[in-house]
Design a protein around this motif. Structure first.
Motif, PDB file in Angstrom:
ATOM      1  N   LEU A  76      37.540 -25.576 -24.551  1.00 41.73           N
ATOM      2  CA  LEU A  76      38.307 -25.148 -23.379  1.00 41.73           C
ATOM      3  C   LEU A  76      37.668 -23.921 -22.730  1.00 41.73           C
ATOM      4  CD1 LEU A  76      40.833 -25.282 -21.549  1.00 41.73           C
ATOM      5  CD2 LEU A  76      41.999 -23.838 -23.243  1.00 41.73           C
ATOM      6  N   THR A  77      37.294 -22.927 -23.558  1.00 42.34           N
ATOM      7  CA  THR A  77      36.695 -21.709 -22.999  1.00 42.34           C
ATOM      8  C   THR A  77      35.360 -22.002 -22.311  1.00 42.34           C
ATOM      9  OG1 THR A  77      35.681 -21.200 -25.142  1.00 42.34           O
ATOM     10  CG2 THR A  77      37.822 -20.194 -24.666  1.00 42.34           C
ATOM     11  N   ASN A  78      34.555 -22.862 -22.923  1.00 42.21           N
ATOM     12  CA  ASN A  78      33.267 -23.207 -22.303  1.00 42.21           C
ATOM     13  C   ASN A  78      33.460 -24.030 -21.031  1.00 42.21           C
ATOM     14  OD1 ASN A  78      31.447 -21.904 -24.063  1.00 42.21           O
ATOM     15  ND2 ASN A  78      31.649 -23.539 -25.574  1.00 42.21           N
ATOM     16  N   GLN A  79      34.486 -24.857 -21.028  1.00 42.74           N
ATOM     17  CA  GLN A  79      34.771 -25.668 -19.840  1.00 42.74           C
ATOM     18  C   GLN A  79      35.197 -24.777 -18.673  1.00 42.74           C
ATOM     19  OE1 GLN A  79      37.783 -28.614 -20.479  1.00 42.74           O
ATOM     20  NE2 GLN A  79      37.538 -29.534 -18.460  1.00 42.74           N
ATOM     21  N   ILE A  80      36.037 -23.778 -18.966  1.00 42.67           N
ATOM     22  CA  ILE A  80      36.464 -22.855 -17.915  1.00 42.67           C
ATOM     23  C   ILE A  80      35.288 -22.033 -17.406  1.00 42.67           C
ATOM     24  CG2 ILE A  80      37.933 -20.873 -17.391  1.00 42.67           C
ATOM     25  CD1 ILE A  80      39.885 -21.929 -19.512  1.00 42.67           C
ATOM     26  N   SER A  81      34.462 -21.558 -18.345  1.00 40.53           N
ATOM     27  CA  SER A  81      33.334 -20.691 -17.979  1.00 40.53           C
ATOM     28  C   SER A  81      32.177 -21.452 -17.349  1.00 40.53           C
ATOM     29  CB  SER A  81      32.831 -19.936 -19.215  1.00 40.53           C
ATOM     30  OG  SER A  81      33.851 -19.119 -19.732  1.00 40.53           O
ATOM     31  N   SER A  82      32.223 -22.776 -17.406  1.00 41.54           N
ATOM     32  CA  SER A  82      31.161 -23.562 -16.768  1.00 41.54           C
ATOM     33  C   SER A  82      31.212 -23.453 -15.248  1.00 41.54           C
ATOM     34  CB  SER A  82      31.254 -25.028 -17.188  1.00 41.54           C
ATOM     35  OG  SER A  82      32.475 -25.606 -16.723  1.00 41.54           O
ATOM     36  N   PRO A  84      30.792 -21.732 -11.886  1.00 42.91           N
ATOM     37  CA  PRO A  84      29.911 -20.609 -11.516  1.00 42.91           C
ATOM     38  C   PRO A  84      30.658 -19.354 -11.080  1.00 42.91           C
ATOM     39  CG  PRO A  84      29.855 -22.352  -9.856  1.00 42.91           C
ATOM     40  CD  PRO A  84      30.571 -22.919 -11.028  1.00 42.91           C
ATOM     41  N   LEU A  85      31.942 -19.487 -10.754  1.00 49.29           N
ATOM     42  CA  LEU A  85      32.731 -18.334 -10.338  1.00 49.29           C
ATOM     43  C   LEU A  85      33.258 -17.531 -11.522  1.00 49.29           C
ATOM     44  CD1 LEU A  85      34.844 -19.961  -7.477  1.00 49.29           C
ATOM     45  CD2 LEU A  85      32.650 -18.797  -7.301  1.00 49.29           C
ATOM     46  N   VAL A  86      33.210 -18.117 -12.731  1.00 48.24           N
ATOM     47  CA  VAL A  86      33.763 -17.477 -13.926  1.00 48.24           C
ATOM     48  C   VAL A  86      32.628 -16.950 -14.785  1.00 48.24           C
ATOM     49  CG1 VAL A  86      35.167 -17.815 -15.993  1.00 48.24           C
ATOM     50  CG2 VAL A  86      35.772 -18.996 -13.872  1.00 48.24           C
ATOM     51  N   LEU A  87      32.748 -15.681 -15.205  1.00 49.45           N
ATOM     52  CA  LEU A  87      31.731 -15.081 -16.067  1.00 49.45           C
ATOM     53  C   LEU A  87      31.932 -15.468 -17.530  1.00 49.45           C
ATOM     54  CD1 LEU A  87      31.328 -11.474 -14.615  1.00 49.45           C
ATOM     55  CD2 LEU A  87      29.722 -13.373 -14.469  1.00 49.45           C
ATOM     56  N   GLU A 147      33.659 -13.033 -11.112  1.00 56.60           N
ATOM     57  CA  GLU A 147      32.765 -12.267 -10.245  1.00 56.60           C
ATOM     58  C   GLU A 147      33.378 -12.334  -8.857  1.00 56.60           C
ATOM     59  OE1 GLU A 147      29.863  -9.722  -9.743  1.00 56.60           O
ATOM     60  OE2 GLU A 147      29.775 -10.904 -11.582  1.00 56.60           O
ATOM     61  N   ARG A 148      34.064 -11.257  -8.475  1.00 52.17           N
ATOM     62  CA  ARG A 148      34.855 -11.279  -7.238  1.00 52.17           C
ATOM     63  C   ARG A 148      34.013 -11.647  -6.014  1.00 52.17           C
ATOM     64  NH1 ARG A 148      39.696  -9.204  -5.390  1.00 52.17           N
ATOM     65  NH2 ARG A 148      39.715  -8.715  -3.167  1.00 52.17           N
TER      66      ARG A 148
END
Length: 200
Positions: A76-82, A84-87, A147-148
């Motif tokens: 789940l964490t890797n899916q969310i971080s995949s 490009p807007l999420v660090l 990354e705002r």
């Protein structure tokens, strides 16, 4: 006969200048108000978007934490971080102990830039922390770092373009008004009669 010191022509000309100056100032002020409102709308859109994402993520993580499914949490964490807007994404238990984190995830201190002068490492970053509940009881936390600048890049470009276009139109309107005044005030003088050609 005494001439009157009051001249309607001068008064009307002065009133017209005051009115034009007021309208120009009103237009400039409203242009700044529009820019400020655009920024406010952008912040609201960003808040709505990020809150929706972290709320859905917390809801998805609830059953995984209860079942102590580490593989599913990591996925789940890797899916969310995949995105490009999420660090990075990190999930903690109710005591604040980290359960899983996305690949290349940073610690809270690193993300906040606590170990850098003036917290320069945190510039442009925004962290969202959402408690995870199950049957009304808090069982953990999920932390997502954005990354705002990347999230607002498209709307920033659009708003800046509209602002530049608006300022350009204001400037052209001002120049057009000045040129119109010059055309109305300075009329061409009557042509002088040529004495040499009078009898021809």
């Amino acid at each position: 006969m005494q001439t009157s010191l009051f001249s309607w022509r001068v008064f009307l000309r002065f009133a017209a200048i005051i009115l034009l100056g007021g309208m120009f100032a009103y237009t400039i002020i409203n242009s700044f108000v529009i820019s400020r409102d655009n920024e406010h709308i952008q912040n609201q859109q960003l808040e709505t978007l990020t809150n929706l994402l972290i709320s859905q993520s917390a809801l998805s993580a609830s059953d995984m934490i209860i079942n102590d499914d580490q593989d599913a949490l990591l996925k789940l964490t890797n899916q969310i971080s995949s995105d490009p807007l999420v660090l990075d994404t990190t999930i903690y238990n109710a005591e604040g102990v980290r359960l899983v984190a996305s690949d290349n995830a940073q610690s809270v201190r690193e993300t906040l830039g606590l170990d850098t002068p003036l917290k320069t490492a945190s510039i442009g970053r925004e962290q969202l922390v959402k408690p995870v509940f199950n049957d009304g009881s808090m069982i953990g936390f999920i932390r997502i770092t954005f990354e705002r600048g990347k999230v607002t890049a498209i709307s920033d470009h659009r708003y800046r373009s509209s602002d530049h276009l608006m300022y350009m139109m204001l400037m052209l309107s001002f120049i057009s008004g000045v040129l119109l005044c010059l055309l109305l005030l300075f009329k061409p003088k009557d042509q002088v009669e040529n004495i040499l050609l009078k009898d021809l």
